[in-house]
Write a protein that holds these residues in place. Sequence first.
Motif, PDB file in Angstrom:
ATOM      1  N   LYS A   1      45.436  35.568  46.110  1.00 27.14           N
ATOM      2  CA  LYS A   1      44.228  35.061  45.447  1.00 27.14           C
ATOM      3  C   LYS A   1      43.280  36.186  45.065  1.00 27.14           C
ATOM      4  O   LYS A   1      42.667  36.150  43.995  1.00 27.14           O
ATOM      5  CB  LYS A   1      43.508  34.060  46.365  1.00 27.14           C
ATOM      6  N   THR A   2      43.165  37.200  45.895  1.00 24.18           N
ATOM      7  CA  THR A   2      42.251  38.308  45.619  1.00 24.18           C
ATOM      8  C   THR A   2      42.639  39.033  44.332  1.00 24.18           C
ATOM      9  O   THR A   2      41.804  39.251  43.455  1.00 24.18           O
ATOM     10  CB  THR A   2      42.229  39.301  46.796  1.00 24.18           C
ATOM     11  N   GLU A   3      43.905  39.381  44.209  1.00 20.47           N
ATOM     12  CA  GLU A   3      44.365  40.082  43.014  1.00 20.47           C
ATOM     13  C   GLU A   3      44.247  39.191  41.786  1.00 20.47           C
ATOM     14  O   GLU A   3      43.904  39.661  40.699  1.00 20.47           O
ATOM     15  CB  GLU A   3      45.802  40.572  43.198  1.00 20.47           C
ATOM     16  N   ALA A   4      44.530  37.899  41.942  1.00 17.51           N
ATOM     17  CA  ALA A   4      44.374  36.969  40.818  1.00 17.51           C
ATOM     18  C   ALA A   4      42.921  36.917  40.372  1.00 17.51           C
ATOM     19  O   ALA A   4      42.627  36.927  39.164  1.00 17.51           O
ATOM     20  CB  ALA A   4      44.866  35.573  41.218  1.00 17.51           C
ATOM     21  N   ALA A   5      42.000  36.873  41.322  1.00 13.39           N
ATOM     22  CA  ALA A   5      40.574  36.830  40.990  1.00 13.39           C
ATOM     23  C   ALA A   5      40.124  38.114  40.305  1.00 13.39           C
ATOM     24  O   ALA A   5      39.360  38.078  39.329  1.00 13.39           O
ATOM     25  CB  ALA A   5      39.750  36.585  42.250  1.00 13.39           C
ATOM     26  N   LEU A   6      40.588  39.251  40.785  1.00 12.48           N
ATOM     27  CA  LEU A   6      40.205  40.527  40.174  1.00 12.48           C
ATOM     28  C   LEU A   6      40.766  40.659  38.761  1.00 12.48           C
ATOM     29  O   LEU A   6      40.073  41.123  37.851  1.00 12.48           O
ATOM     30  CB  LEU A   6      40.665  41.693  41.050  1.00 12.48           C
ATOM     31  N   ALA A   7      42.002  40.237  38.570  1.00 15.79           N
ATOM     32  CA  ALA A   7      42.589  40.273  37.231  1.00 15.79           C
ATOM     33  C   ALA A   7      41.828  39.346  36.289  1.00 15.79           C
ATOM     34  O   ALA A   7      41.523  39.713  35.150  1.00 15.79           O
ATOM     35  CB  ALA A   7      44.071  39.895  37.286  1.00 15.79           C
ATOM     36  N   ALA A   8      41.508  38.140  36.761  1.00 22.88           N
ATOM     37  CA  ALA A   8      40.759  37.189  35.930  1.00 22.88           C
ATOM     38  C   ALA A   8      39.369  37.730  35.610  1.00 22.88           C
ATOM     39  O   ALA A   8      38.896  37.609  34.472  1.00 22.88           O
ATOM     40  CB  ALA A   8      40.653  35.839  36.634  1.00 22.88           C
ATOM     41  N   ALA A   9      38.711  38.343  36.580  1.00 18.85           N
ATOM     42  CA  ALA A   9      37.388  38.925  36.345  1.00 18.85           C
ATOM     43  C   ALA A   9      37.460  40.023  35.291  1.00 18.85           C
ATOM     44  O   ALA A   9      36.590  40.117  34.413  1.00 18.85           O
ATOM     45  CB  ALA A   9      36.810  39.479  37.638  1.00 18.85           C
ATOM     46  N   GLU A  10      38.491  40.830  35.363  1.00 24.20           N
ATOM     47  CA  GLU A  10      38.650  41.904  34.382  1.00 24.20           C
ATOM     48  C   GLU A  10      38.915  41.336  32.986  1.00 24.20           C
ATOM     49  O   GLU A  10      38.340  41.800  31.996  1.00 24.20           O
ATOM     50  CB  GLU A  10      39.798  42.818  34.813  1.00 24.20           C
ATOM     51  N   LEU A  11      39.758  40.320  32.898  1.00 28.94           N
ATOM     52  CA  LEU A  11      40.049  39.687  31.607  1.00 28.94           C
ATOM     53  C   LEU A  11      38.797  39.028  31.017  1.00 28.94           C
ATOM     54  O   LEU A  11      38.528  39.148  29.820  1.00 28.94           O
ATOM     55  CB  LEU A  11      41.161  38.657  31.761  1.00 28.94           C
ATOM     56  N   LEU A  12      38.046  38.339  31.859  1.00 29.10           N
ATOM     57  CA  LEU A  12      36.826  37.676  31.389  1.00 29.10           C
ATOM     58  C   LEU A  12      35.755  38.684  30.980  1.00 29.10           C
ATOM     59  O   LEU A  12      35.028  38.465  30.010  1.00 29.10           O
ATOM     60  CB  LEU A  12      36.288  36.728  32.460  1.00 29.10           C
ATOM     61  N   ALA A  13      35.649  39.770  31.713  1.00 24.89           N
ATOM     62  CA  ALA A  13      34.679  40.815  31.348  1.00 24.89           C
ATOM     63  C   ALA A  13      35.018  41.390  29.984  1.00 24.89           C
ATOM     64  O   ALA A  13      34.130  41.601  29.149  1.00 24.89           O
ATOM     65  CB  ALA A  13      34.666  41.906  32.411  1.00 24.89           C
ATOM     66  N   HIS A  14      36.282  41.624  29.763  1.00 25.49           N
ATOM     67  CA  HIS A  14      36.712  42.156  28.467  1.00 25.49           C
ATOM     68  C   HIS A  14      36.442  41.150  27.346  1.00 25.49           C
ATOM     69  O   HIS A  14      35.945  41.505  26.285  1.00 25.49           O
ATOM     70  CB  HIS A  14      38.194  42.520  28.511  1.00 25.49           C
ATOM     71  N   LYS A  15      36.747  39.890  27.615  1.00 21.48           N
ATOM     72  CA  LYS A  15      36.576  38.837  26.612  1.00 21.48           C
ATOM     73  C   LYS A  15      35.106  38.623  26.257  1.00 21.48           C
ATOM     74  O   LYS A  15      34.762  38.397  25.096  1.00 21.48           O
ATOM     75  CB  LYS A  15      37.166  37.534  27.135  1.00 21.48           C
ATOM     76  N   THR A  16      34.220  38.678  27.241  1.00 19.36           N
ATOM     77  CA  THR A  16      32.810  38.364  27.022  1.00 19.36           C
ATOM     78  C   THR A  16      31.939  39.603  26.800  1.00 19.36           C
ATOM     79  O   THR A  16      30.737  39.469  26.578  1.00 19.36           O
ATOM     80  CB  THR A  16      32.249  37.566  28.210  1.00 19.36           C
ATOM     81  N   GLY A  17      32.520  40.786  26.919  1.00 20.18           N
ATOM     82  CA  GLY A  17      31.747  42.007  26.718  1.00 20.18           C
ATOM     83  C   GLY A  17      30.807  42.311  27.866  1.00 20.18           C
ATOM     84  O   GLY A  17      29.781  42.955  27.680  1.00 20.18           O
ATOM     85  N   ARG A  18      31.145  41.853  29.040  1.00 22.91           N
ATOM     86  CA  ARG A  18      30.293  42.087  30.219  1.00 22.91           C
ATOM     87  C   ARG A  18      31.004  43.002  31.201  1.00 22.91           C
ATOM     88  O   ARG A  18      32.196  43.241  31.106  1.00 22.91           O
ATOM     89  CB  ARG A  18      29.969  40.755  30.873  1.00 22.91           C
ATOM     90  N   SER A  19      30.241  43.453  32.183  1.00 18.66           N
ATOM     91  CA  SER A  19      30.829  44.270  33.243  1.00 18.66           C
ATOM     92  C   SER A  19      30.155  43.911  34.557  1.00 18.66           C
ATOM     93  O   SER A  19      29.083  43.323  34.574  1.00 18.66           O
ATOM     94  CB  SER A  19      30.635  45.759  32.948  1.00 18.66           C
ATOM     95  N   GLY A  20      30.792  44.264  35.633  1.00 20.65           N
ATOM     96  CA  GLY A  20      30.233  44.019  36.954  1.00 20.65           C
ATOM     97  C   GLY A  20      30.887  42.858  37.654  1.00 20.65           C
ATOM     98  O   GLY A  20      31.557  42.021  37.042  1.00 20.65           O
ATOM     99  N   LEU A  21      30.685  42.840  38.972  1.00 19.13           N
ATOM    100  CA  LEU A  21      31.315  41.827  39.806  1.00 19.13           C
ATOM    101  C   LEU A  21      30.586  41.776  41.141  1.00 19.13           C
ATOM    102  O   LEU A  21      30.262  42.816  41.703  1.00 19.13           O
ATOM    103  CB  LEU A  21      32.784  42.203  40.041  1.00 19.13           C
TER     104      LEU A  21
END
Length: 166
Positions: free
Chosen positions: A42-62
Amino acid sequence: DALFGKRFEFTPREIQRAFAEAAERTEQPGIFILEAPMGIGKTEAALAAAELLAHKTGRSGLFFGLPTQATSNGIFPRILKWLDSVGEDSDGRLGLRLLHGKAALNQEFDDLIQNRTAQNVNTDGEAYGNVTVNAWFSGRKAAPLDDFVVGTIDQFLMTALKQKYL
């Protein structure tokens, strides 16, 4: 599969792949919930999803919020490794903070701050890698503002409260 291979050095499990694909397909990101047994990734899935969403929305941070200091301490090295990998692909240094009541007693985080064992961590501008531990965010109120934070949920909730124990 390429993202998981690059960031985590393994091929994703089916649930991880499905979660990342769901994050990538979403038009308007919101809250994603992944419920699965321990050890499923779950941790790696969440980190991958966060990275994909950051790229898609132009945001950064977690803010990686966990229920206890022990779980925050346990996940911190994994987030550091992931963030170092992300930093290899970014132009700037990425700030990281451990945030809970006893973070100063966490030896690994203290080593990063003191720069004793950090070979690939940048401390206040010194060239040691892709991750920055910035002293400006060391204050109680500024710490949640760092780019990437691993901490307890209560520390995150404290940013919204006007009174400490309300």
